[in-house]
Design an enzyme around this catalytic site. Structure first.
Site, PDB file in Angstrom:
ATOM      1  N   ARG A  48       2.025  20.622  26.912  1.00 21.62           N
ATOM      2  CA  ARG A  48       1.391  20.153  28.141  1.00 21.62           C
ATOM      3  C   ARG A  48      -0.105  20.404  28.070  1.00 21.62           C
ATOM      4  O   ARG A  48      -0.587  21.083  27.180  1.00 21.62           O
ATOM      5  CB  ARG A  48       2.021  20.843  29.363  1.00 21.62           C
ATOM      6  CG  ARG A  48       2.114  22.343  29.136  1.00 21.62           C
ATOM      7  CD  ARG A  48       1.792  23.196  30.278  1.00 21.62           C
ATOM      8  NE  ARG A  48       0.477  22.970  30.831  1.00 21.62           N
ATOM      9  CZ  ARG A  48      -0.655  23.500  30.339  1.00 21.62           C
ATOM     10  NH1 ARG A  48      -0.668  24.260  29.247  1.00 21.62           N
ATOM     11  NH2 ARG A  48      -1.809  23.276  30.932  1.00 21.62           N
ATOM     12  N   GLY A  49      -0.814  19.823  29.087  1.00 18.57           N
ATOM     13  CA  GLY A  49      -2.272  19.880  29.065  1.00 18.57           C
ATOM     14  C   GLY A  49      -2.763  18.574  28.462  1.00 18.57           C
ATOM     15  O   GLY A  49      -2.235  18.108  27.443  1.00 18.57           O
ATOM     16  N   ALA A  50      -3.769  17.970  29.101  1.00 18.53           N
ATOM     17  CA  ALA A  50      -4.141  16.593  28.758  1.00 18.53           C
ATOM     18  C   ALA A  50      -4.443  16.377  27.264  1.00 18.53           C
ATOM     19  O   ALA A  50      -3.818  15.516  26.622  1.00 18.53           O
ATOM     20  CB  ALA A  50      -5.314  16.157  29.636  1.00 18.53           C
ATOM     21  N   ARG A  82       4.298  10.779  30.591  1.00 19.81           N
ATOM     22  CA  ARG A  82       3.571  11.340  31.739  1.00 19.81           C
ATOM     23  C   ARG A  82       2.444  10.369  32.087  1.00 19.81           C
ATOM     24  O   ARG A  82       1.769   9.860  31.195  1.00 19.81           O
ATOM     25  CB  ARG A  82       2.990  12.729  31.426  1.00 19.81           C
ATOM     26  CG  ARG A  82       4.067  13.791  31.186  1.00 19.81           C
ATOM     27  CD  ARG A  82       3.496  15.187  31.203  1.00 19.81           C
ATOM     28  NE  ARG A  82       3.259  15.664  32.552  1.00 19.81           N
ATOM     29  CZ  ARG A  82       2.629  16.809  32.832  1.00 19.81           C
ATOM     30  NH1 ARG A  82       2.135  17.555  31.859  1.00 19.81           N
ATOM     31  NH2 ARG A  82       2.468  17.202  34.083  1.00 19.81           N
ATOM     32  N   ASP A 218      -7.443  16.038  33.914  1.00 15.02           N
ATOM     33  CA  ASP A 218      -6.467  15.147  33.269  1.00 15.02           C
ATOM     34  C   ASP A 218      -6.987  13.731  33.158  1.00 15.02           C
ATOM     35  O   ASP A 218      -6.558  12.965  32.286  1.00 15.02           O
ATOM     36  CB  ASP A 218      -5.145  15.177  34.030  1.00 15.02           C
ATOM     37  CG  ASP A 218      -4.427  16.486  33.745  1.00 15.02           C
ATOM     38  OD1 ASP A 218      -4.766  17.492  34.402  1.00 15.02           O
ATOM     39  OD2 ASP A 218      -3.584  16.509  32.836  1.00 15.02           O
ATOM     40  N   ASN A 228      -6.790  16.622  38.403  1.00 18.29           N
ATOM     41  CA  ASN A 228      -6.393  17.840  37.686  1.00 18.29           C
ATOM     42  C   ASN A 228      -5.186  18.419  38.417  1.00 18.29           C
ATOM     43  O   ASN A 228      -4.724  17.871  39.428  1.00 18.29           O
ATOM     44  CB  ASN A 228      -7.558  18.833  37.630  1.00 18.29           C
ATOM     45  CG  ASN A 228      -7.296  19.980  36.666  1.00 18.29           C
ATOM     46  OD1 ASN A 228      -6.900  19.750  35.514  1.00 18.29           O
ATOM     47  ND2 ASN A 228      -7.470  21.209  37.099  1.00 18.29           N
ATOM     48  N   LYS A 229      -4.673  19.505  37.900  1.00 25.85           N
ATOM     49  CA  LYS A 229      -3.466  20.140  38.442  1.00 25.85           C
ATOM     50  C   LYS A 229      -3.535  20.287  39.961  1.00 25.85           C
ATOM     51  O   LYS A 229      -4.573  20.669  40.498  1.00 25.85           O
ATOM     52  CB  LYS A 229      -3.282  21.497  37.756  1.00 25.85           C
ATOM     53  CG  LYS A 229      -2.108  22.333  38.218  1.00 25.85           C
ATOM     54  CD  LYS A 229      -0.791  21.599  38.173  1.00 25.85           C
ATOM     55  CE  LYS A 229      -0.458  21.028  36.819  1.00 25.85           C
ATOM     56  NZ  LYS A 229       0.669  20.062  36.874  1.00 25.85           N
TER      57      LYS A 229
HETATM   58  O1  MRU Z   1       1.089  19.651  34.215  1.00 30.37           O
HETATM   59  P1  MRU Z   1       0.160  20.211  33.162  1.00 30.37           P
HETATM   60  O2  MRU Z   1       0.407  21.653  32.893  1.00 30.37           O
HETATM   61  O3  MRU Z   1       0.139  19.356  31.929  1.00 30.37           O
HETATM   62  O4  MRU Z   1      -1.267  20.094  33.830  1.00 30.37           O
HETATM   63  C1  MRU Z   1      -2.382  20.439  33.054  1.00 30.37           C
HETATM   64  C2  MRU Z   1      -3.650  20.474  33.801  1.00 30.37           C
HETATM   65  O5  MRU Z   1      -3.747  20.052  34.928  1.00 30.37           O
HETATM   66  C3  MRU Z   1      -4.845  20.954  33.046  1.00 30.37           C
HETATM   67  O6  MRU Z   1      -5.754  21.579  33.903  1.00 30.37           O
HETATM   68  C4  MRU Z   1      -5.528  19.750  32.381  1.00 30.37           C
HETATM   69  O7  MRU Z   1      -4.622  19.033  31.627  1.00 30.37           O
HETATM   70  C5  MRU Z   1      -6.670  20.154  31.563  1.00 30.37           C
HETATM   71  S1  MRU Z   1      -6.141  20.837  30.036  1.00 30.37           S
HETATM   72  C6  MRU Z   1      -7.513  21.165  29.125  1.00 30.37           C
END
Ligand code: MRU
Length: 316
Positions: A48-50, A82, A218, A228-229
């Site tokens: 996970r994470g963009a 996603r 994201d 973002n989250k």
């Molecule tokens: O649902 P996730 O854990 O994939 O969400 C991730 C985030 O919102 C991060 O802050 C974002 O992807 C930046 S990662 C460098």
């Protein structure tokens, strides 16, 4: 710091990810043997994470090519895993366009993302004054980027330069990316930190215990509106109320100039079971912070200030 290959890598017949759902208690690999299995690992947040999901998708494409899978079908299943992070579509487009060994391009994308993190972290560190007490949300660290990190990378660089005093880590309901992953990375880096309930951020700001907020992203629209989250928008409103700068740190692969503003960013709605299995629940996984609440967006190209439509124009 975790080696990039430990977080996600391509082997002869598999894409292997460090299963982030099991962290920090267990360090267990998840082995994916088809593009569909990589897509499932992305959908279920094993990776996970963009930037990291973009990298995993690139490796998934390379694996599909090796397996002799139908590549259009592989792209469709990976891209559909996603919706919010634009890095997924970006990486798959890079793979499609590449006229050579897909494995080579996927590894290059991974390497480039980590390099971008180091560059943007150096730019972002210039925004901190000595003694900064930062607050961060979710996990924008090495785990989320295939190595080093964006917002957490900035905090790492600032710590190394003696500019950072302490980090408050939002636990990040409902899946606790902050409490499980960011805290783990900060602990490993030796950076003083404390996890707080998301709802404690306002009090900490009001007490004067936060000098700056650093988050990842994201998807960043052309006008600077940033997905973002879930909970980032709340933090941004709180930060504005208290006169605290909120900085977004993200690579150019997260900047989506084709989306004019935040209204065009698709917001993933995940199963309510992640919030509560007992009652009906809603679970939007991301929110959009309006550009007006963002003090600066930092990419590997530098520190971008408003008006973002101009300053981001050359960033993607
Ligand atoms: O649902 P996730 O854990 O994939 O969400 C991730 C985030 O919102 C991060 O802050 C974002 O992807 C930046 S990662 C460098």
């Amino acid at each position: 710091m975790l080696e990039p290959e430990r977080i996600v890598r391509l082997e002869d017949d598999a894409v292997v990810v460090l299963d982030q759902r099991r962290l920090p208690d267990e360090e267990v690999d998840l082995v994916c043997r088809s593009s569909a299995e990589v897509a499932e690992a992305i959908r279920t947040l094993a990776v996970r994470g963009a930037p990291a999901i973009g990298i995993a998708a690139a490796y998934g494409y390379a694996l599909a090519a090796r397996n002799g899978e139908d590549l259009d079908a592989a792209v469709a299943v990976l891209a559909g895993s996603r919706p919010t992070a634009v890095n997924l579509a970006w990486a798959l487009e890079e793979m499609r366009r590449f006229d050579g060994d897909p494995a080579e391009r996927a590894r290059e994308i991974h390497h480039e993302e980590v390099e971008r993190c180091r560059e943007m972290a150096a730019h972002a560190a210039t925004l901190l004054r000595p003694g900064t007490r930062a607050l961060t949300h979710c996990n924008a660290g090495g785990l989320a980027t295939g190595g080093y990190g964006t917002a957490v990378g900035a905090l790492r660089a600032a710590w190394e330069q003696g500019l950072l005093e302490h980090v408050l880590v939002d636990e990040t309901r409902p899946l606790l990316q902050g409490a499980r992953l960011t805290a783990w990375e900060l602990e490993e880096a030796g950076i003083p930190h404390a996890v707080i309930a998301d709802s404690a951020a306002g009090l900490m700001m009001a007490r004067g215990e936060v000098d700056a907020v650093f988050t990842g992203a994201d998807r960043i629209a052309a006008n600077g509106d940033t997905a973002n989250k879930i909970g980032t928008y709340t933090l941004a409103v709180l930060a504005a109320h208290h006169g605290i700068p909120l900085y977004v740190v993200a690579p150019s692969s997260t900047v989506d100039l084709a989306t004019p503003d935040g209204a065009g960013i698709p917001i993933e709605e995940r199963s309510g079971d992640e919030v509560t299995a007992r009652f009906p629940a809603r679970n939007p996984a991301f929110d959009v912070t309006p550009a007006a609440l963002i003090a600066a967006i930092v990419t590997e190209r530098g520190v971008h200030r408003a008006p973002y439509a101009e300053s981001l124009a050359g960033a993607a």
